[in-house]
Design a protein around this motif. Structure first.
Motif, PDB file in Angstrom:
ATOM      1  N   GLY A  57       7.311   4.063  -8.924  1.00  0.00           N
ATOM      2  CA  GLY A  57       6.261   3.321  -8.224  1.00  0.00           C
ATOM      3  C   GLY A  57       6.507   1.825  -8.220  1.00  0.00           C
ATOM      4  N   ARG A  58       6.902   1.276  -9.365  1.00  0.00           N
ATOM      5  CA  ARG A  58       7.091  -0.169  -9.444  1.00  0.00           C
ATOM      6  C   ARG A  58       8.304  -0.624  -8.615  1.00  0.00           C
ATOM      7  NH1 ARG A  58       3.759  -1.726 -13.908  1.00  0.00           N
ATOM      8  NH2 ARG A  58       1.826  -0.706 -13.280  1.00  0.00           N
ATOM      9  N   LEU A  59       9.343   0.203  -8.573  1.00  0.00           N
ATOM     10  CA  LEU A  59      10.486  -0.136  -7.725  1.00  0.00           C
ATOM     11  C   LEU A  59      10.101  -0.107  -6.250  1.00  0.00           C
ATOM     12  CD1 LEU A  59      13.430   1.735  -9.497  1.00  0.00           C
ATOM     13  CD2 LEU A  59      13.200  -0.736  -9.196  1.00  0.00           C
ATOM     14  N   GLU A  60       9.317   0.878  -5.858  1.00  0.00           N
ATOM     15  CA  GLU A  60       8.887   0.974  -4.468  1.00  0.00           C
ATOM     16  C   GLU A  60       7.964  -0.186  -4.100  1.00  0.00           C
ATOM     17  OE1 GLU A  60       7.230   4.849  -3.939  1.00  0.00           O
ATOM     18  OE2 GLU A  60       9.126   5.855  -4.378  1.00  0.00           O
ATOM     19  N   MET A  61       7.118  -0.618  -5.038  1.00  0.00           N
ATOM     20  CA  MET A  61       6.284  -1.794  -4.798  1.00  0.00           C
ATOM     21  C   MET A  61       7.167  -3.023  -4.552  1.00  0.00           C
ATOM     22  SD  MET A  61       3.393  -1.082  -7.731  1.00  0.00           S
ATOM     23  CE  MET A  61       2.524  -2.631  -7.595  1.00  0.00           C
ATOM     24  N   GLY A  62       8.192  -3.178  -5.395  1.00  0.00           N
ATOM     25  CA  GLY A  62       9.096  -4.306  -5.234  1.00  0.00           C
ATOM     26  C   GLY A  62       9.835  -4.277  -3.909  1.00  0.00           C
ATOM     27  N   GLU A  63      10.241  -3.079  -3.491  1.00  0.00           N
ATOM     28  CA  GLU A  63      10.927  -2.954  -2.206  1.00  0.00           C
ATOM     29  C   GLU A  63      10.017  -3.369  -1.052  1.00  0.00           C
ATOM     30  OE1 GLU A  63      12.089   1.107  -2.287  1.00  0.00           O
ATOM     31  OE2 GLU A  63      13.702   0.778  -3.736  1.00  0.00           O
ATOM     32  N   PRO A 110       0.816  -1.221   0.000  1.00  0.00           N
ATOM     33  CA  PRO A 110       0.000   0.000   0.000  1.00  0.00           C
ATOM     34  C   PRO A 110       0.844   1.263   0.000  1.00  0.00           C
ATOM     35  CG  PRO A 110       0.164  -0.886   2.210  1.00  0.00           C
ATOM     36  CD  PRO A 110       0.852  -1.873   1.319  1.00  0.00           C
ATOM     37  N   GLY A 111       0.240   2.342  -0.475  1.00  0.00           N
ATOM     38  CA  GLY A 111       0.834   3.667  -0.318  1.00  0.00           C
ATOM     39  C   GLY A 111       1.784   4.106  -1.406  1.00  0.00           C
ATOM     40  N   VAL A 112       2.426   3.166  -2.110  1.00  0.00           N
ATOM     41  CA  VAL A 112       3.486   3.575  -3.027  1.00  0.00           C
ATOM     42  C   VAL A 112       2.962   4.064  -4.379  1.00  0.00           C
ATOM     43  CG1 VAL A 112       5.186   2.087  -1.937  1.00  0.00           C
ATOM     44  CG2 VAL A 112       3.852   1.204  -3.841  1.00  0.00           C
ATOM     45  N   VAL A 113       1.725   3.762  -4.710  1.00  0.00           N
ATOM     46  CA  VAL A 113       1.196   4.187  -6.015  1.00  0.00           C
ATOM     47  C   VAL A 113       0.224   5.362  -5.884  1.00  0.00           C
ATOM     48  CG1 VAL A 113       1.476   1.882  -6.975  1.00  0.00           C
ATOM     49  CG2 VAL A 113      -0.712   2.523  -5.956  1.00  0.00           C
ATOM     50  N   THR A 114       0.157   5.947  -4.701  1.00  0.00           N
ATOM     51  CA  THR A 114      -0.803   7.021  -4.456  1.00  0.00           C
ATOM     52  C   THR A 114      -0.620   8.185  -5.424  1.00  0.00           C
ATOM     53  OG1 THR A 114      -0.956   6.451  -2.109  1.00  0.00           O
ATOM     54  CG2 THR A 114      -1.618   8.685  -2.736  1.00  0.00           C
ATOM     55  N   GLU A 115       0.582   8.728  -5.487  1.00  0.00           N
ATOM     56  CA  GLU A 115       0.828   9.901  -6.322  1.00  0.00           C
ATOM     57  C   GLU A 115       0.678   9.571  -7.802  1.00  0.00           C
ATOM     58  OE1 GLU A 115       1.207  12.713  -4.630  1.00  0.00           O
ATOM     59  OE2 GLU A 115       1.105  11.495  -2.800  1.00  0.00           O
ATOM     60  N   ASP A 116       1.167   8.385  -8.195  1.00  0.00           N
ATOM     61  CA  ASP A 116       1.094   7.990  -9.603  1.00  0.00           C
ATOM     62  C   ASP A 116      -0.359   7.872 -10.066  1.00  0.00           C
ATOM     63  OD1 ASP A 116       3.881   7.740  -9.445  1.00  0.00           O
ATOM     64  OD2 ASP A 116       3.727   5.649  -8.841  1.00  0.00           O
ATOM     65  N   THR A 117      -1.192   7.229  -9.251  1.00  0.00           N
ATOM     66  CA  THR A 117      -2.594   7.042  -9.628  1.00  0.00           C
ATOM     67  C   THR A 117      -3.330   8.374  -9.665  1.00  0.00           C
ATOM     68  OG1 THR A 117      -2.547   4.850  -8.602  1.00  0.00           O
ATOM     69  CG2 THR A 117      -4.710   5.778  -9.109  1.00  0.00           C
TER      70      THR A 117
END
Length: 328
Positions: A298-304, A101-108
């Motif tokens: 975003g995708r890197l942060e999701m992976g992290e 959660p949280g990492v795609v907020t700004e992108d979306t």
């Protein structure tokens, strides 16, 4: 003797730094092809691995979980949404579920604004004219759209993404309204200058643009059904970047065809990845291929987050992003 490393199966290609770090930490099976696993491949994976790392393209339903082997103890989802996972069945089998959660907020939130602008300023029509070599030059009455400033935006779901949309929309001069399961705390609501509506029916009837930002749950399935969509003004625009199931797509299509709605911007679809075929031929509809979270950052942060969840579990602790019953 070093302890045995966790067996982890990743169902889709992930950013290279994420795959490399997973390989360093665990006994990882990576996917060569960037295509969804077949049902048989998913069954084979859950029968052997300790941790499954799926994405939204993988239906982790009760039938699949029922075939899991005794070693499967964590489903570490790559993504914030988890409606494709039968969390209750997993819990009953002693299998934890985590998300990102949280990492795609700004992108979306950025994609929401892009869709609003795309529909209101008729960008898709303008692109088509240029790409087809059909533009005949400037004309005072050609491709007239509407400005965002002064318009009423109704946000359905005022979580992280909804609030990020509200901040951006306010910068465009829009008036912010919202419907949520619970009203925001005053210290959150007041800086957004947002008006809360307890009645979704009353809100949608008065808005110029609706942005769907709530999760997909049994209680939000077709929350915007045919009856509720008919409450919208004919000049209203529908934006959906959440989950396709929240919106009755067939009812939306009928209204757009009949001229009962001004337009729509969609990044998610109820029926398959293509959406209703009739929508693709409408000039007042902007359709994107689920791009809401599609940024390198975003995708890197999701992976992290996936790595942290799996590593924390491997160390004998609860994953920090474990999905709990209160979230369902």
């Amino acid at each position: 003797m070093p302890s045995k490393r966790l067996s982890v199966v990743v169902t889709r290609r992930l950013p290279e730094p994420v795959e490399t770090r997973l390989k360093e930490l665990f006994d990882v099976t990576l996917r060569d092809e960037d295509t969804p696993m077949t049902r048989a491949e998913l069954v084979a994976a859950v029968q052997e691995c300790d941790v499954l790392v799926p994405t939204v393209t993988d239906p982790i339903d009760a039938g699949l979980i029922g075939q899991a082997g005794p070693n499967l103890k964590l489903i570490a989802n790559f993504g914030a949404g988890f409606d494709h996972i039968d969390v209750q069945t997993a819990r009953s089998r002693g299998i934890l579920v985590s998300n990102t959660p949280g990492v795609v907020t700004e992108d979306t939130a950025e994609i929401v604004m892009a869709l609003m602008l795309g529909v209101t300023r008729r960008i898709q029509e303008g692109l088509s004219l240029m790409q087809n070599g059909e533009w005949q030059g400037y004309a005072p009455t050609a491709l007239l759209g509407t400005r965002l400033g002064g318009k009423r935006l109704g946000i359905l779901g005022m979580g992280r993404i909804g609030q990020a949309v509200a901040k951006r929309a306010a910068a465009f001069g829009m008036q912010i309204h919202y419907h949520n399961r619970r009203r925001l705390r005053p210290e959150v609501e007041e800086p957004l200058d947002a008006t809360y509506w307890d009645s979704l029916d009353q809100m949608v009837a008065r808005m110029d643009i609706i942005s769907v930002n709530c999760p997909s749950t049994p209680s939000t399935y077709h929350l915007l059904n045919a009856r509720r969509l008919r409450l919208l003004k004919p000049s209203a625009i529908m934006i959906n970047t959440s989950r396709g199931e929240v919106l009755d797509e067939n009812a939306l299509t009928r209204m757009l065809k009949a001229g009962e709605l001004a337009g729509a911007g969609l990044d998610v679809y109820e029926h398959g990845i293509q959406g209703n075929p009739e929508l693709r031929n409408m000039p007042n509809v902007v359709m994107l291929p689920h791009m809401g979270s599609a940024t390198h950052e975003g995708r890197l942060e999701m992976g992290e987050k996936v790595i942290i969840n799996v590593k924390t579990f491997a160390d004998g602790h609860r994953p920090p992003d474990q999905v709990v019953p209160a979230m369902l």
